[in-house]
Design a protein around this motif. Structure first.
Motif, short mmCIF file in Angstrom:
data_model
loop_
_atom_site.label_atom_id
_atom_site.label_comp_id
_atom_site.label_asym_id
_atom_site.label_seq_id
_atom_site.Cartn_x
_atom_site.Cartn_y
_atom_site.Cartn_z
N LEU A 102 -6.46 4.15 -29.47
CA LEU A 102 -4.85 4.43 -29.10
C LEU A 102 -4.75 4.87 -27.43
N ASP A 103 -5.89 5.56 -26.75
CA ASP A 103 -5.63 5.74 -25.65
C ASP A 103 -5.58 4.71 -24.55
N ARG A 104 -5.89 3.44 -24.97
CA ARG A 104 -5.86 2.16 -24.29
C ARG A 104 -4.31 2.10 -23.91
N PRO A 105 -3.90 1.23 -22.71
CA PRO A 105 -2.60 0.78 -22.62
C PRO A 105 -1.76 0.32 -23.62
N ASN A 106 -0.57 0.86 -24.00
CA ASN A 106 0.00 0.16 -24.89
C ASN A 106 1.64 0.23 -24.34
N VAL A 107 2.53 -0.53 -24.96
CA VAL A 107 3.95 -0.75 -24.82
C VAL A 107 4.59 -0.57 -26.29
N VAL A 108 5.54 0.16 -26.55
CA VAL A 108 6.46 0.01 -27.80
C VAL A 108 7.70 -0.45 -27.33
N MET A 109 8.23 -1.46 -27.99
CA MET A 109 9.42 -2.40 -27.61
C MET A 109 10.53 -2.32 -28.61
N THR A 110 11.74 -1.92 -28.31
CA THR A 110 12.74 -2.35 -29.01
C THR A 110 13.85 -3.24 -28.25
N ASP A 111 14.96 -3.68 -28.66
CA ASP A 111 15.71 -4.58 -27.94
C ASP A 111 16.27 -3.99 -26.64
N ARG A 112 16.28 -2.52 -26.69
CA ARG A 112 16.68 -1.94 -25.54
C ARG A 112 15.59 -1.35 -24.66
N VAL A 131 4.82 -3.74 -30.88
CA VAL A 131 3.86 -3.15 -29.99
C VAL A 131 2.75 -4.10 -29.47
N VAL A 132 2.69 -4.01 -28.19
CA VAL A 132 1.77 -4.69 -27.43
C VAL A 132 0.59 -3.84 -26.70
N THR A 133 -0.54 -4.16 -27.05
CA THR A 133 -1.41 -3.40 -26.47
C THR A 133 -2.64 -4.01 -25.76
N ASN A 134 -3.27 -3.43 -24.62
CA ASN A 134 -4.55 -4.05 -24.05
C ASN A 134 -5.56 -3.15 -24.09
N GLU A 185 15.30 11.38 -21.48
CA GLU A 185 15.51 10.58 -22.97
C GLU A 185 14.54 10.85 -24.03
N HIS A 186 14.44 12.35 -24.01
CA HIS A 186 13.24 12.95 -24.93
C HIS A 186 13.15 12.22 -26.21
N ALA A 187 14.47 12.29 -27.02
CA ALA A 187 14.69 11.88 -28.52
C ALA A 187 14.18 10.31 -28.38
N VAL A 188 14.30 9.66 -27.59
CA VAL A 188 13.99 8.09 -27.66
C VAL A 188 12.35 8.11 -27.42
N VAL A 189 11.83 8.87 -26.42
CA VAL A 189 10.45 8.95 -26.16
C VAL A 189 9.57 9.50 -27.37
N GLN A 190 10.33 10.48 -28.47
CA GLN A 190 9.64 10.75 -29.60
C GLN A 190 9.58 9.93 -30.52
N GLN A 191 10.93 9.31 -30.74
CA GLN A 191 10.87 8.12 -31.76
C GLN A 191 9.91 7.11 -31.63
N LEU A 192 9.56 6.59 -30.48
CA LEU A 192 9.06 5.65 -30.07
C LEU A 192 7.53 5.80 -30.21
N GLN A 193 7.24 7.13 -29.71
CA GLN A 193 5.72 7.65 -29.80
C GLN A 193 5.32 7.54 -31.39
N THR A 194 6.32 8.12 -32.06
CA THR A 194 6.03 8.25 -33.66
C THR A 194 5.83 6.95 -34.14
N SER A 195 6.66 5.70 -33.46
CA SER A 195 6.25 4.36 -34.09
C SER A 195 4.98 3.86 -33.85
N LEU A 196 4.58 4.30 -32.58
CA LEU A 196 3.17 3.95 -31.83
C LEU A 196 2.11 4.35 -32.78
N GLU A 197 2.28 5.72 -33.20
CA GLU A 197 1.06 6.38 -34.25
C GLU A 197 1.20 5.83 -35.29
N ALA A 198 2.33 5.41 -35.91
CA ALA A 198 2.37 4.91 -37.36
C ALA A 198 1.77 3.40 -37.16
N TRP A 199 2.08 2.77 -36.00
CA TRP A 199 1.36 1.43 -36.04
C TRP A 199 -0.04 1.56 -35.85
#
Length: 622
Positions: free
Chosen positions: A400-410, A389-392, A441-455
């Motif tokens: 958590l409302d600030r800009p964030n990006v959750v990254m995987t290889d893809r 995760v990269v955050t600004n 890609e709803h499933a991917v969005v949800q998976q990465l959103q969950t990762s963001l919230e855990a982070w």
């Protein structure tokens, strides 16, 4: 194995790492030279595909190096530097902004130079620190044996020596203002090279953190002229001139390493701290370099041209161009090889565990780190999938409302929580981030959103503690406080970060606070007094070397809500107070006014000098 912390260890990184250093030709641990440039994006070098900028020495280093092609940092200066120094995400490291007291790196952090010092290294920093200008946050307080730096986040900013313009300036040598001849980038490299020669008989860590090409964009005329001749506007020519001049210094450094027979046993790293500050405007360049050079002078519509390596976003943004940066590493005697790419998803907090692994130094407290060693990746081992995760944040209180990006290889999930926006990009198929797939890609969005919230649950709550400057100590007396470290600011716009010294190149008025002093409200500094006693406090509108009259009748000093007033003679450049202070925490602010109530024609004190009168200037008791 290098262990990582919390949610990241549990959910992201499981790759084993070796604690055995790569092969060396000597029994001595290798030297480390880390070059970090400022505001230079992936497109601001020749090897990044830029057809205009001239960087032959960096291009040659690229050809000889292992290149991390998927390496990420924070989108602004101080957070990246804190992650480099601690091996922790910037939020966990306690640094998420560049002003407002949020760039002060907590002293309890075990820094890279402190760790290397325990392994026998001598360490020096040359250039930009930007993690605190006062005790106990200065580089010499955080593990460096030698520090030659400017103040704040850029040469000429408010914490820097008054009047610095990058030419023939005064910089801080282990905290002592010292005059230098020449251009800033040359000073950093010259001092680093002297340090290398002086300490060639023991392992050293040299951290060259240039201010170039951070604004203000100023470079030696000979480095700028080529770009002016090509028809580029002056500001763009100055920016690229800074880059080309910096490139020349990298070439000189490599020659010094070769001449001192240290090149083979030196780990040399080049990287940058965030995306480019040279924002694209009318980016119409079509890839024909010769045609561009021939026609630029007659094409006024190219005046805003800049190149960004095909990536979206610049400094301050969580799109790829804001945080994906070059990373080159070369170590001839370490069997790293060179001239090859490594596509591992990696980040700035990986640097500390990687270097300690490469030099076979202890990694105490690995469970507190967010990074992992990249040594296996350098050797070609396949990396396990990880999520980063990269955050600004650039705010007073992280959210958590600030800009964030959750990254995987893809994938890249870009979240602007304050706007309720979530965007999903397949970075492999769409590196320019032009096709938002969040709607399909709803499933991917949800998976990465969950990762963001855990982070966020793991890291976000660590960012509440305010750091305090210590005054009246044996280590620093007097203490010079500047408005860059004002607390309780509503936003960065409330903080005067750059006075706006004009020579030798005029700057836009919007970047300067001189002439706009009355637009700022006096905000508090948070300090801790190390010892009780009598303190002389001098408040300045402009810094002491300026010797400029304030033009107000009274000075006011408020400590913990108690206000003291002092009269100002007509040409006073400071207001002076002498009063007792107890040991402990205090809130201090100061201002100037024309009436005894301190409410009319208010001007803030942008600088404050706190002198414990029972101590001499070298810290000894009087």
């Amino acid at each position: 194995m290098v262990k990582v912390s919390g949610w990241i260890a549990a959910c992201v990184i499981t790759a084993a790492t070796s604690t055995v250093a790569l092969a060396q030709t000597t029994d001595r641990r290798p030297n480390i030279v880390l070059i970090v440039t400022d505001d230079q994006g992936y497109g601001d070098v020749g090897f990044g595909g830029n057809p205009v900028v001239r960087t032959p020495n960096l291009d040659a280093l690229y050809d000889d190096s292992v290149r991390l092609t998927n390496f990420h940092v924070d989108p602004t200066c101080s957070p990246t530097r804190a992650a480099l120094m601690t091996g922790q995400h910037s939020l966990r490291a306690g640094v998420w902004h560049t002003v407002m007291g949020r760039s002060l790196m907590p002293t309890e952090k075990d820094t890279l130079p402190e760790r290397l010092g325990r392994a026998g290294y001598v360490s020096g920093i040359f250039g930009k620190w930007h993690l605190g200008d006062n005790y106990p946050f200065r580089p010499q307080d955080q593990g460096f044996d030698r520090a030659v730096i400017h103040g704040g986040g850029g040469v000429g900013q408010t914490p820097d020596h008054w009047g610095n313009t990058q030419f023939d300036d005064t910089y801080f040598v282990d905290g002592v203002p010292t005059r230098f001849d020449g251009y800033a980038t040359h000073v950093w490299f010259d001092e680093a090279e002297d340090f290398i020669r002086t300490h060639r008989d023991r392992p050293f860590f040299v951290y060259i953190a240039t201010n170039a090409p951070h604004q203000p964009w100023r470079a030696p005329p000979e480095a700028v002229q080529h770009y002016l001749d090509a028809g580029l506007p002056r500001q763009v020519a100055e920016f690229y001139g800074m880059v080309t001049d910096l490139d020349d210094q990298v070439g000189g450094l490599r020659r010094v390493l070769a001449e001192t027979d240290l090149e083979r046993d030196t780990i040399l790293i080049f990287m940058t701290d965030n995306g480019s500050s040279l924002m694209a405007r009318d980016a119409i360049f079509d890839g024909d370099y010769e045609g561009f050079m021939a026609q630029a002078a007659n094409r006024p519509e190219w005046a805003g041209w800049s190149y960004n390596a095909g990536r979206r976003g610049f400094k301050n943004e969580v799109y790829e161009g804001g945080h994906r940066v070059p990373f080159l590493i070369r170590w001839p005697s370490g069997d790293l090889g060179g001239g090859r790419d490594v596509a591992t998803l990696a980040a700035h907090f990986d640097l500390l565990p990687t270097l300690l692994d490469l030099v076979d130094a202890p990694l105490d407290g690995a469970e507190d780190l967010d990074g992992r060693s990249l040594e296996p990746d350098f050797r070609g081992e396949e990396a396990t999938e990880r999520t980063l995760v990269v955050t600004n944040q650039r705010t007073d209180i992280p959210s958590l409302d600030r800009p964030n990006v959750v990254m995987t290889d893809r994938w890249r999930l870009v979240v602007h929580g304050e706007r309720g926006v979530r965007e999903l990009y397949d970075i492999q198929a769409d590196p320019a981030q032009t096709r938002d797939l969040a709607g399909s890609e709803h499933a991917v969005v949800q998976q990465l959103q969950t990762s963001l919230e855990a982070w966020w649950r793991d890291i976000g709550a660590t960012g509440e503690t305010r750091q305090r400057i210590i005054v009246g100590s044996a280590e620093e007396n007097p203490s010079r406080l500047t408005a860059m470290d004002w607390m309780e600011a509503g936003s960065e716009r409330d903080v005067p970060w750059f006075p706006g010294f004009q020579p030798p190149v005029a700057e836009p008025a919007s970047t300067a606070w001189m002439g706009r002093e009355a637009e700022f409200k006096p905000l508090p500094w948070y300090v801790t007094t190390a010892e009780a006693g009598t303190y002389r406090i001098r408040a300045y509108l402009h810094d002491a070397p300026a010797a400029r009259a304030i033009g107000r009748a009274y000075a006011f000093l408020e400590i913990d809500g108690v206000v003291t007033r002092a009269s100002l003679p007509g040409l006073s450049s400071w207001g002076e107070f002498s009063l007792p202070l107890s040991v402990g925490d205090h809130s201090i602010r100061a201002w100037f006014s024309d009436d005894e109530a301190g409410t009319s024609a208010v001007l803030p004190a942008f600088f404050l000098y706190a002198d414990h009168l029972e101590r001499t200037t070298d810290g000894a008791a009087r």
